[in-house]
Design a protein around this motif. Structure first.
Motif, PDB file in Angstrom:
ATOM      1  N   VAL A  27      49.008  42.298  25.872  1.00 14.79           N
ATOM      2  CA  VAL A  27      48.906  41.795  27.245  1.00 14.79           C
ATOM      3  C   VAL A  27      50.164  42.160  28.035  1.00 14.79           C
ATOM      4  CG1 VAL A  27      48.837  39.683  28.645  1.00 14.79           C
ATOM      5  CG2 VAL A  27      47.274  39.946  26.711  1.00 14.79           C
ATOM      6  N   ILE A  28      51.339  42.019  27.416  1.00 13.97           N
ATOM      7  CA  ILE A  28      52.595  42.370  28.094  1.00 13.97           C
ATOM      8  C   ILE A  28      52.632  43.864  28.405  1.00 13.97           C
ATOM      9  CG2 ILE A  28      55.094  42.551  27.743  1.00 13.97           C
ATOM     10  CD1 ILE A  28      54.906  39.848  26.247  1.00 13.97           C
ATOM     11  N   LEU A  29      52.214  44.698  27.474  1.00 10.61           N
ATOM     12  CA  LEU A  29      52.213  46.147  27.707  1.00 10.61           C
ATOM     13  C   LEU A  29      51.247  46.542  28.822  1.00 10.61           C
ATOM     14  CD1 LEU A  29      52.446  47.559  24.063  1.00 10.61           C
ATOM     15  CD2 LEU A  29      54.201  47.601  25.845  1.00 10.61           C
ATOM     16  N   VAL A  30      50.086  45.926  28.858  1.00 10.27           N
ATOM     17  CA  VAL A  30      49.144  46.219  29.936  1.00 10.27           C
ATOM     18  C   VAL A  30      49.729  45.788  31.278  1.00 10.27           C
ATOM     19  CG1 VAL A  30      46.891  45.585  30.913  1.00 10.27           C
ATOM     20  CG2 VAL A  30      47.076  46.201  28.505  1.00 10.27           C
ATOM     21  N   GLY A  31      50.343  44.613  31.332  1.00 13.40           N
ATOM     22  CA  GLY A  31      50.983  44.154  32.562  1.00 13.40           C
ATOM     23  C   GLY A  31      52.098  45.085  32.992  1.00 13.40           C
ATOM     24  N   ALA A  32      52.916  45.517  32.042  1.00 14.58           N
ATOM     25  CA  ALA A  32      54.009  46.436  32.360  1.00 14.58           C
ATOM     26  C   ALA A  32      53.467  47.756  32.886  1.00 14.58           C
ATOM     27  CB  ALA A  32      54.883  46.657  31.130  1.00 14.58           C
ATOM     28  N   ALA A  33      52.388  48.251  32.296  1.00  9.65           N
ATOM     29  CA  ALA A  33      51.789  49.501  32.763  1.00  9.65           C
ATOM     30  C   ALA A  33      51.264  49.353  34.192  1.00  9.65           C
ATOM     31  CB  ALA A  33      50.656  49.925  31.819  1.00  9.65           C
ATOM     32  N   VAL A  34      50.653  48.222  34.502  1.00 13.22           N
ATOM     33  CA  VAL A  34      50.141  47.985  35.855  1.00 13.22           C
ATOM     34  C   VAL A  34      51.300  47.953  36.854  1.00 13.22           C
ATOM     35  CG1 VAL A  34      49.036  46.257  37.347  1.00 13.22           C
ATOM     36  CG2 VAL A  34      48.018  46.836  35.146  1.00 13.22           C
ATOM     37  N   PHE A  35      52.367  47.218  36.533  1.00 12.08           N
ATOM     38  CA  PHE A  35      53.521  47.157  37.443  1.00 12.08           C
ATOM     39  C   PHE A  35      54.192  48.515  37.589  1.00 12.08           C
ATOM     40  CE2 PHE A  35      53.354  42.529  36.728  1.00 12.08           C
ATOM     41  CZ  PHE A  35      53.335  42.137  38.051  1.00 12.08           C
ATOM     42  N   PHE A  36      54.266  49.281  36.521  1.00 14.25           N
ATOM     43  CA  PHE A  36      54.856  50.617  36.596  1.00 14.25           C
ATOM     44  C   PHE A  36      54.034  51.500  37.529  1.00 14.25           C
ATOM     45  CE2 PHE A  36      57.165  54.284  35.531  1.00 14.25           C
ATOM     46  CZ  PHE A  36      56.257  55.317  35.327  1.00 14.25           C
ATOM     47  N   LEU A  37      52.715  51.460  37.393  1.00  9.03           N
ATOM     48  CA  LEU A  37      51.861  52.272  38.270  1.00  9.03           C
ATOM     49  C   LEU A  37      51.986  51.824  39.726  1.00  9.03           C
ATOM     50  CD1 LEU A  37      48.702  52.668  36.030  1.00  9.03           C
ATOM     51  CD2 LEU A  37      50.378  54.424  36.618  1.00  9.03           C
ATOM     52  N   LEU A  38      52.054  50.511  39.957  1.00  9.33           N
ATOM     53  CA  LEU A  38      52.247  50.020  41.323  1.00  9.33           C
ATOM     54  C   LEU A  38      53.577  50.508  41.882  1.00  9.33           C
ATOM     55  CD1 LEU A  38      50.923  46.365  41.068  1.00  9.33           C
ATOM     56  CD2 LEU A  38      49.926  48.243  42.369  1.00  9.33           C
ATOM     57  N   TYR A  39      54.631  50.434  41.084  1.00  3.51           N
ATOM     58  CA  TYR A  39      55.952  50.897  41.523  1.00  3.51           C
ATOM     59  C   TYR A  39      55.922  52.396  41.793  1.00  3.51           C
ATOM     60  CZ  TYR A  39      60.809  52.307  41.261  1.00  3.51           C
ATOM     61  OH  TYR A  39      62.025  52.859  41.536  1.00  3.51           O
ATOM     62  N   LEU A  40      55.281  53.145  40.926  1.00  4.71           N
ATOM     63  CA  LEU A  40      55.240  54.598  41.051  1.00  4.71           C
ATOM     64  C   LEU A  40      54.520  55.028  42.328  1.00  4.71           C
ATOM     65  CD1 LEU A  40      55.919  57.222  39.489  1.00  4.71           C
ATOM     66  CD2 LEU A  40      53.630  57.107  38.548  1.00  4.71           C
TER      67      LEU A  40
END
Length: 184
Positions: A27-40
């Motif tokens: 769950v943490i990795l999926v959340g981090a991936a979502v935030f990374f894509l939003l930031y990118l």
């Protein structure tokens, strides 16, 4: 007779906690991936004002809206407190600037003075300055730090600092000193 202990009763002890830990990490990795894509993808701003950032006296940073030069946001931080305020930036016509040449390149201070004059700044006669500075400097008198930050647009890479000696550039609110790294 049937065994009613449940379907997980045959698992070895500790696998429940292992599975729980794997699920939490997932769950943490999926959340981090979502935030990374939003930031990118959100890093490309729509059309809007540009900002300039600089450090003053090791504790203050200023972000100035260089497209309109109407307001500047100043944040002051210490090890104990942090505060943020909004300060008015004077228009170029209310700021007197002098350009000093510390690198010995003939005409450099005159050219920069002409550029600032065309941008609407009040300018004084350019002059030479010793000792040679590296990098270039933008020195400001008390109360003119936001305007000095805006002037970084005309002298990128310069250090923005309070004026070290009040006798330098008398009559000017902000002093630009062209240093050895000045590219013209």
């Amino acid at each position: 007779m049937t065994n009613n202990k449940g379907k997980h009763a045959s698992q070895t002890p500790g696998t429940f906690y292992r599975d729980l830990a794997i699920m939490i990490v997932g769950v943490i990795l999926v959340g981090a991936a979502v935030f990374f894509l939003l930031y990118l993808f959100a890093d490309e701003p729509a059309t809007g004002p540009t900002t300039t950032s600089t450090t003053f006296a090791d504790t203050t940073s200023t972000i100035a809206d260089t497209s309109t030069t109407d307001r500047v946001s100043t944040t002051t931080s210490t090890s104990e407190t942090s505060s943020s305020t909004s300060v008015d930036v004077r228009p170029p016509s209310e700021v007197t600037v002098v350009v000093l040449n510390s690198m010995g390149l003939d005409g450099a201070a005159s050219e920069k003075t002409s550029e600032l004059s065309e941008a609407g700044y009040q300018t004084l006669t350019p002059d030479n300055y010793e000792p040679e500075q590296d990098p270039s400097r933008i020195w400001y008198r008390e109360g003119f730090a936001p305007e000095a930050a805006v002037l970084l647009e005309y002298l990128p890479g310069a250090d923005v600092e309070p004026i070290p000696d009040e006798s330098i550039g008398e009559g000017a609110d902000v002093v630009l000193v062209l240093g050895t790294g000045f590219g013209g």
